[in-house]
Design an enzyme around this catalytic site. Structure first.
Site, PDB file in Angstrom:
ATOM      1  N   THR A 181      -7.837  -4.965  17.037  1.00 39.78           N
ATOM      2  CA  THR A 181      -6.938  -4.208  16.164  1.00 39.78           C
ATOM      3  C   THR A 181      -6.750  -2.819  16.756  1.00 39.78           C
ATOM      4  O   THR A 181      -7.574  -2.374  17.559  1.00 39.78           O
ATOM      5  CB  THR A 181      -7.524  -4.067  14.747  1.00 39.78           C
ATOM      6  OG1 THR A 181      -8.768  -3.378  14.862  1.00 39.78           O
ATOM      7  CG2 THR A 181      -7.743  -5.420  14.106  1.00 39.78           C
ATOM      8  N   GLU A 327      -4.869  -9.664  12.472  1.00 40.59           N
ATOM      9  CA  GLU A 327      -5.750 -10.619  11.791  1.00 40.59           C
ATOM     10  C   GLU A 327      -5.000 -11.857  11.303  1.00 40.59           C
ATOM     11  O   GLU A 327      -5.620 -12.845  10.920  1.00 40.59           O
ATOM     12  CB  GLU A 327      -6.401  -9.947  10.570  1.00 40.59           C
ATOM     13  CG  GLU A 327      -7.405  -8.868  10.882  1.00 40.59           C
ATOM     14  CD  GLU A 327      -6.780  -7.482  11.049  1.00 40.59           C
ATOM     15  OE1 GLU A 327      -5.581  -7.408  11.400  1.00 40.59           O
ATOM     16  OE2 GLU A 327      -7.478  -6.486  10.846  1.00 40.59           O
ATOM     17  N   LYS A 436      -0.433   9.927  -3.152  1.00 36.33           N
ATOM     18  CA  LYS A 436      -0.917   9.886  -4.537  1.00 36.33           C
ATOM     19  C   LYS A 436      -0.621  11.231  -5.182  1.00 36.33           C
ATOM     20  O   LYS A 436      -1.291  12.210  -4.936  1.00 36.33           O
ATOM     21  CB  LYS A 436      -2.400   9.567  -4.554  1.00 36.33           C
ATOM     22  CG  LYS A 436      -2.672   8.183  -3.995  1.00 36.33           C
ATOM     23  CD  LYS A 436      -4.137   7.911  -3.738  1.00 36.33           C
ATOM     24  CE  LYS A 436      -4.279   6.679  -2.873  1.00 36.33           C
ATOM     25  NZ  LYS A 436      -4.567   6.942  -1.473  1.00 36.33           N
ATOM     26  N   TRP A 441       1.687   6.700  -7.563  1.00 37.83           N
ATOM     27  CA  TRP A 441       1.895   6.465  -6.145  1.00 37.83           C
ATOM     28  C   TRP A 441       3.360   6.651  -5.753  1.00 37.83           C
ATOM     29  O   TRP A 441       4.263   6.163  -6.428  1.00 37.83           O
ATOM     30  CB  TRP A 441       1.475   5.032  -5.781  1.00 37.83           C
ATOM     31  CG  TRP A 441      -0.003   4.858  -5.740  1.00 37.83           C
ATOM     32  CD1 TRP A 441      -0.950   5.825  -5.969  1.00 37.83           C
ATOM     33  CD2 TRP A 441      -0.714   3.651  -5.465  1.00 37.83           C
ATOM     34  NE1 TRP A 441      -2.205   5.288  -5.851  1.00 37.83           N
ATOM     35  CE2 TRP A 441      -2.098   3.963  -5.541  1.00 37.83           C
ATOM     36  CE3 TRP A 441      -0.330   2.357  -5.154  1.00 37.83           C
ATOM     37  CZ2 TRP A 441      -3.087   3.011  -5.323  1.00 37.83           C
ATOM     38  CZ3 TRP A 441      -1.309   1.403  -4.934  1.00 37.83           C
ATOM     39  CH2 TRP A 441      -2.671   1.724  -5.014  1.00 37.83           C
TER      40      TRP A 441
HETATM   41  P1  AMP Z   1      -1.183  -4.612  13.815  1.00 37.75           P
HETATM   42  O1  AMP Z   1      -2.444  -5.329  13.515  1.00 37.75           O
HETATM   43  O2  AMP Z   1      -1.342  -3.519  14.828  1.00 37.75           O
HETATM   44  O3  AMP Z   1      -0.080  -5.533  14.153  1.00 37.75           O
HETATM   45  O4  AMP Z   1      -0.750  -3.821  12.493  1.00 37.75           O
HETATM   46  C1  AMP Z   1      -0.573  -4.518  11.282  1.00 37.75           C
HETATM   47  C2  AMP Z   1      -0.004  -3.592  10.240  1.00 37.75           C
HETATM   48  O5  AMP Z   1       1.322  -3.211  10.590  1.00 37.75           O
HETATM   49  C3  AMP Z   1       0.136  -4.232   8.894  1.00 37.75           C
HETATM   50  O6  AMP Z   1      -1.073  -4.257   8.180  1.00 37.75           O
HETATM   51  C4  AMP Z   1       1.188  -3.362   8.244  1.00 37.75           C
HETATM   52  O7  AMP Z   1       0.642  -2.160   7.730  1.00 37.75           O
HETATM   53  C5  AMP Z   1       2.085  -3.018   9.397  1.00 37.75           C
HETATM   54  N1  AMP Z   1       3.251  -3.916   9.398  1.00 37.75           N
HETATM   55  C6  AMP Z   1       3.461  -5.000  10.143  1.00 37.75           C
HETATM   56  N2  AMP Z   1       4.667  -5.539   9.881  1.00 37.75           N
HETATM   57  C7  AMP Z   1       5.243  -4.772   8.933  1.00 37.75           C
HETATM   58  C8  AMP Z   1       6.481  -4.805   8.225  1.00 37.75           C
HETATM   59  N3  AMP Z   1       7.401  -5.731   8.470  1.00 37.75           N
HETATM   60  N4  AMP Z   1       6.701  -3.859   7.282  1.00 37.75           N
HETATM   61  C9  AMP Z   1       5.789  -2.897   7.032  1.00 37.75           C
HETATM   62  N5  AMP Z   1       4.613  -2.808   7.668  1.00 37.75           N
HETATM   63  C10 AMP Z   1       4.331  -3.732   8.604  1.00 37.75           C
END
Ligand code: AMP
Length: 543
Positions: A181, A327, A436, A441
């Site tokens: 991650t 994940e 917040k 929110w």
């Molecule tokens: P990663 O593991 O680096 O791909 O990041 C995942 C995170 O990216 C998710 O938990 C979201 O917070 C954000 N994310 C991914 N796709 C979207 C989307 N279509 N809209 C808003 N946030 C997103």
């Protein structure tokens, strides 16, 4: 009674065999560092992927051993995507945009044994070389330069070929790959994918109701292959015999559009910041590019702004919004309209298309607040939790924390969302980004989305700043389009009919560029460092 069905493992071997046997003529096109295009047939790809598997086996690779890649998107990375797993190794794609120190941490944590690296990335490797201990480092020569001493040359490594290679026995639950991650809050965490999870996820991506890759389409794989398996595209595209195009190290709008035009790309995926650049280039010179009619761009990784979706539609290009995370392999939801919703008016259709969408097949999703599912009223916010056969149930060598996993085994995503009566999920924020204010929110994503609808605004990011009375208040960081102007008062006027009054940002900061993280998303942590204590004096107040 027992079923009469065969107990047949879901492994990547089937995908590779299908590609090699039925689609030997399909092309794989890669942009090289000198900008020329490298072309390889699926037939050659198949032989070379098996040759890599055979070479790794000869080099002593044992089941489960990690083979790291430090590579851009191109033919050799695709060979590794298949060659490593079918030799029972684990493909560990390293994010080349991370700090070298962080890459070293990840390599050591994953205990990577071999490394395959692009020659043009050797200078990056040198920056963390002293901190890691690969048994062999295999160099892919994308330039004409010779392989430096002490390294293996990829072409020589695979030269003996794989004709006699026999696949080792692979159980579908065996590990196939791993990704870390991004670790914006703490150390990066390792997610380990299995053959089964990867096959199920890839097949899901290929469904017409998900991303859907019709045969005959050409697919441009822009999502970096180190970012969550390029969202599963290389796997399903290969199995379906889809022509694949890779950008190499070139991610500027000009290079992307050039590839799309030359190869008549029908489908591509990327993060919103990438598409924003492409959109601006298209709007500057709308007549210049001859793109395929019906071009579809999958957008995910962060929220797709509605203004961008509308602007692409005007150019005859469709944006398809999807959500996921490392994940979740990553496809968790996709926003396609149910047939009955196609009849809605234009504004209502956009309101749904910009949502993150419906859960993918086999993904269970619930939105939770105070240990209860929120009502599907499109306004009660809660945290998205998911579970399913391609959702990670833990992290490599890390004890599962209650913050990440619920007691009944769901992944807590950290994404705050609302859900509507049709089941569409709309993310309003990351839990760490939500503002917040006075116990309520405010969605930074909604504010950004509206601000990016202003004709003068190219990019907008909204963060929380501390406030003595309200705890936190929104501050908007704005990048204006070239030659355009807007004052804080004008932006506030623009927002006023769209959001509750108390959502209006307290301040606006105008800047040249919003910092991006290693996967191209806005880096809000950096913005918080810069502006989190309030707006600098150059900023304006409004609201
Ligand atoms: P990663 O593991 O680096 O791909 O990041 C995942 C995170 O990216 C998710 O938990 C979201 O917070 C954000 N994310 C991914 N796709 C979207 C989307 N279509 N809209 C808003 N946030 C997103």
């Amino acid at each position: 009674m027992r079923s009469t069905m065969m107990d047949y493992p879901l492994t990547l071997v089937r995908f590779l065999e299908r590609a090699g046997r039925y689609f030997p003529d399909t092309e794989i096109v890669s942009r090289m560092p000198d900008k020329s295009l490298h072309r390889e047939s699926y037939g050659d790809f198949y032989r070379r992927a098996r040759a890599l598997a055979a070479a790794l086996t000869r080099a002593g690779l044992k089941k489960g051993d990690r083979v790291a890649t430090l590579m851009w998107n191109h033919y050799a990375h695709l060979e590794a995507y298949f060659g490593v797993p079918v030799s029972a190794g684990v493909l560990h794609t390293l994010n080349l945009r991370l700090h070298p120190q962080e890459i070293a941490y990840i390599v050591n944590h994953a205990e990577d044994r071999f490394l395959i690296v692009d020659d043009i990335l050797l200078p990056l490797y040198e920056q963390f070389r002293s901190q890691v201990n690969f048994e062999r480092v295999i160099v892919v020569r994308l330039t004409g330069n010779p392989t430096p001493d002490g390294f293996d040359d990829y072409e020589k490594f695979i030269a003996p070929g794989g004709d006699a290679f026999t696949y080792p026995t692979i159980d579908e639950k065996d590990p196939l790959g791993m990704c870390y991650t991004s670790g914006t809050t703490g150390k990066p965490l390792g997610v380990v994918y299995s053959h089964r999870s990867t096959v199920l996820h890839a097949m899901n991506v290929g469904l017409a109701d998900a991303i859907g890759t019709p045969s005959g389409t050409t697919y441009l794989t822009l999502v970096p292959m180190f970012h969550v398996n390029a969202w599963g595209a290389p796997y399903i595209n290969t199995a379906l015999g889809i022509k694949q195009v890779f950008p190499g190290p070139y991610y500027d709008a000009e290079s992307i559009l050039d590839l799309m035009e030359r190869e008549q790309v029908g489908l591509a995926a990327g993060v919103p910041t990438l598409w924003m650049g492409v959109l601006q280039a298209l709007e500057r010179e709308p007549k210049r590019w001859r793109l395929l009619p019906g071009l579809t761009l999958v957008v995910g990784g962060s929220a797709a702004p509605e203004a961008m979706m509308r602007a692409f539609d005007r150019l005859g290009i469709t944006l398809l919004h999807a959500w996921g995370m490392t994940e979740t392999s990553p496809m968790g939801t996709v926003s396609r309209l149910k047939p009955k919703l196609e009849k809605l008016g234009e504004d209502q259709r956009y309101a749904i298309r910009v949502k993150q969408g419906l859960p993918a097949l086999l993904v269970e999703l619930r939105v939770m607040a105070n240990d209860k599912e929120v009502p599907p009223d499109d306004q009660t916010m809660g945290e998205i939790e998911v579970r399913g056969p391609f959702i990670s149930g833990g992290y490599y060598k890390t004890a599962p924390s209650p913050e990440k996993f619920s007691p009944d085994g769901w992944l807590r995503t950290g994404d705050i969302a609302v859900v509507d009566a049709e089941g569409y999920v709309k993310i309003v924020d990351r839990s760490k980004d939500v503002i917040k204010s006075g116990g309520e929110w405010i969605s930074s994503l909604d504010l950004e989305n509206f601000l990016m609808g202003h004709p003068a605004v190219a990019e907008a990011a909204v963060i929380a700043v501390p406030h003595p009375k309200w705890d936190e208040r929104p501050l908007a960081v704005i990048v204006l389009k070239p030659g355009q102007s807007a004052t804080p008062e004008q932006l506030a006027e623009f927002l006023r009919p769209k959001v509750p009054k108390w959502w209006l940002p307290d301040a606006y900061v105008f800047t040249d560029a919003i910092p991006r993280g290693s996967t191209g998303k806005f880096l809000k942590s950096r913005l918080r460092d810069l502006y989190g204590k309030g707006a600098p004096s150059a900023a304006g107040k409004a609201g």
